[in-house]
Design a protein around this motif. Structure first.
Motif: not given
Length: 672
Positions: A141-144, A115-124, A87-93
């Motif tokens: 959040v796969a790791r959790k 969670d990473v996207a949220r911490s960077r204030n990126i809203a998907v 989610a934090s690298q949506l365009e590339r993915n």
């Protein structure tokens, strides 16, 4: 049984999701290149097989591991596709996502790292993304494990649906060319599991893996004719004639449109904590000294501060309580003196002599796993890129080198992530020079006896010696045996994160498990064989060890080993058996010297070697012939006995030259 393909970019959390959905455990790393072949697990609670494919950025395979994913999608028939995106690298993915949607298979998107996207204030907006793509989207959040139950539930509803709601119109010229190719493929019977239009688009994009899978009925000349005609029509329409570039541009434009609808970066932080940390740890001057300081701290913890204390405790248990209990049990059972000696001196002495170093191995693996999962390891590869390029290697080669500190076998397999065959082959040849965990018991034994006050420094020096020699040989080989054009190095820097304790313990256990497995198989078998060889000879059973078969075997090498400082049959025998697994060197010495505990072995080693001879010996252990398992994987990966024997031969010659320089040079300057 239904098959579900798990596909995504590198380092998007595929393997973490795989572990959660199947309740299995595969290696997880906060860096790309962890998965190098497909892995199969059974979905918990609902059946079906989940196939974890290597990470790839597009369906155009540039490396062998990416080819695994591309061939699976073409030649096999997954019931559905589970595409995991960051989610934090949506365009590339989304580029890979679009290619997967064009396959026409039922598909679910796992929107990971929210969670990473949220911490960077990126809203998907998952709902908007779902509407744009026409397939279900589940935030996770796969790791959790967050959202994984919803993924399992959603997979059950995919089987009756297809991802037919998404389609890109590539314009009249390309669409006409795709239709002609699809008709040609349908008439010849395509080998692809996906629809003819997808296969046609892949051919237009220049996917050689797809082309290689076409049935014999489809003539290459006809395909080439359609491709040329399409390129001409595209150019005559006032567009570019390069079809792959045109397809990438159209897809990129569609991705931008999707992101305008589903992605909001207006509140994104300009300077994240990751960027602030990177300003220090990836500094071109401070970066490498900081890394070396960290490694020295790790070795101090492993060999000086904590590891040696725990090893002494375990040694006391094995040589005392455990050995005494086994001896008492054998006496109570009426075992013969021969059986008693075999079990206590051979098996317990041989295997136990290696197991006493288990605490040090556990601590080292735990600390390395922490570095891997934190995201710092990817930064090290970036720091080393300039050095690797200077010696003719891709910066990606440093990843297998680091993995080789655990075990050379998966490290050689990790070389598949490199694009050029020259880089893969060169890395495969050099990985065995990395100090794997199997060598640690030998280092710990000799460093503890002869360099007790500088154990961490000596062991770290051996690790650096292997790395320096690997870089020097890379320069030599790349200029002589394996010449090629310089390769492009692209590395993704994942965000820093605090490793979860459970994940960290699992990563450590998976590494330690390999050591324990060898202790219960190769080292056990080796200890039994060594004990028999040391107690039998031309005169029969129970001969003096100096008259045994083992002494004869080791003695055959004594003359050759004398110039490098350890010309005894005991050292020769240990080196020969060490070809099975490097840990067996310690097992062999434990049996040869017939000592009850580690203190006894250390005393015997101190009498048999001088400090100079000891350092020459462990340097030889670092460099000489790879173990049997490593030789096997070199043969498999290179598909060449010539390169396999070359790897064995050059490492043996290198080990002898380095040991000769150490020993004879030390004597010249007055060291003893």
């Amino acid at each position: 049984m239904n098959q579900f393909a798990l596909v995504g970019n590198p380092n998007t959390g595929k393997t973490s999701l795989f572990n959660t959905l199947t309740r299995s455990y595969e290696t997880v790393g906060n860096w790309s290149g962890v998965t190098v072949e497909k892995r199969v697990g059974t979905l918990r609670g609902r059946g079906g097989r989940l196939i974890d494919l290597p990470g790839l950025y597009s369906l155009l395979p540039l490396t062998p591991d990416e080819g695994v994913a591309a061939r699976f999608l073409m030649e096999e028939t997954p019931s559905s596709i589970l595409n995991i995106v960051d989610a934090s690298q949506l365009e590339r993915n989304l580029y890979l996502t679009i290619q997967l949607l064009e396959c026409g298979r039922p598909m679910l998107i796992g929107l990971n790292m929210v969670d990473v996207a949220r911490s960077r204030n990126i809203a998907v907006d998952a709902g908007a993304l779902q509407r744009e793509l026409g397939v279900p989207v589940v935030p996770i959040v796969a790791r959790k494990g967050t959202g994984c139950a919803e993924v399992l539930h959603a997979l059950g509803g995919l089987e009756a649906s297809r991802s037919g709601g998404f389609r890109i119109d590539y314009g009249p010229a390309v669409e006409a060319g795709a239709a002609r190719l699809a008709a040609l493929l349908s008439s010849g019977g395509t080998a692809s599991a996906s629809d003819p239009r997808w296969t046609a688009l892949q051919l237009l994009e220049g996917n050689e893996a797809v082309r290689a899978s076409l049935p014999a009925a489809v003539r290459p000349a006809e395909v080439d004719s359609i491709l040329e005609q399409t390129a001409e029509e595209l150019e005559s329409s006032g567009l570019e004639s390069d079809i792959p570039s045109y397809l990438r541009r159209i897809r990129t434009e569609r991705i931008a449109q999707i992101c305008r609808s589903a992605l909001d970066r207006s509140g994104q932080r300009l300077h994240t904590a990751t960027e602030r940390i990177d300003a220090i740890v990836t500094h071109r001057i401070l970066g490498i000294p900081l890394f070396l300081a960290l490694m020295f701290l790790i070795f101090k913890l492993t060999f000086d501060w904590l590891g040696s204390l725990l090893s002494d405790v375990l040694d006391g248990f094995i040589s005392g309580s455990l050995s005494g209990a086994i001896s008492t049990a054998l006496t109570w059972l009426g075992a013969s003196p021969f059986t008693h000696a075999l079990v206590v001196d051979g098996i317990v002495g041989g295997v136990g002599g290696v197991l006493v170093f288990l605490p040090q191995i556990c601590i080292l693996f735990l600390l390395i796993s922490f570095i891997e999962d934190s995201g710092y390891m990817a930064r090290i590869t970036l720091l080393m890129d300039r050095t690797m390029e200077a010696v003719g290697l891709s910066g990606k080669a440093f990843i297998p080198f680091i993995i080789g500190f655990g075990c050379n076998v998966p490290a050689i397999m990790a070389a598949r992530t490199m694009e050029q065959r020259k880089d893969r082959l060169l890395t495969t040849m050099l990985v065995p020079l990395m100090s794997c965990s199997a060598r640690l018991p030998v280092y710990a034994l000799f460093a503890g006896v002869f360099f007790a006050s500088n154990r961490a420094l000596v062991v770290m020096g051996l690790y650096l010696l292997g790395m320096v020699l690997a870089l020097a040989l890379a320069k030599l080989f790349s200029r002589t045996l394996l010449k090629s054009e310089p390769s492009l190095f692209i590395v993704e820097l994942p965000p820093y994160r605090m490793p979860q304790p459970l994940s960290l313990l699992r990563m450590t256990w998976e590494k330690v498990k390999g050591f324990l497995r060898k202790a219960g198989t190769i080292i056990l078998a080796g200890s039994i064989i060594i004990w028999f060889l040391s107690n039998t000879g031309p005169g029969g059973v129970g001969v003096d060890m100096n008259e045994s078969f083992l002494a004869s075997i080791g003695g055959a090498l004594a003359g050759l080993l004398k110039p490098i400082g350890f010309g005894t049959w005991q050292a020769g025998a240990a080196l020969i058996t060490g070809f099975m697994a490097k840990e067996v060197v310690v097992s062999t010495m434990n049996i040869i010297y017939q000592v009850p505990d580690m203190a006894g072995l250390e005393h015997q080693v101190a009498m048999a070697f001088t400090p100079l001879q000891a350092f020459s010996f462990i340097a030889f252990i670092l460099l000489y012939i790879p173990c049997l398992a490593t030789v096997g994987v070199i043969r498999k990966e290179t598909a060449s006995w010539r390169w396999t024997f070359f790897s064995m031969g050059y490492s043996l010659v290198l080990a002898y030259i380095v040991a000769l320089i150490i020993y004879q040079g030390g004597r010249l300057v007055g060291l003893v």
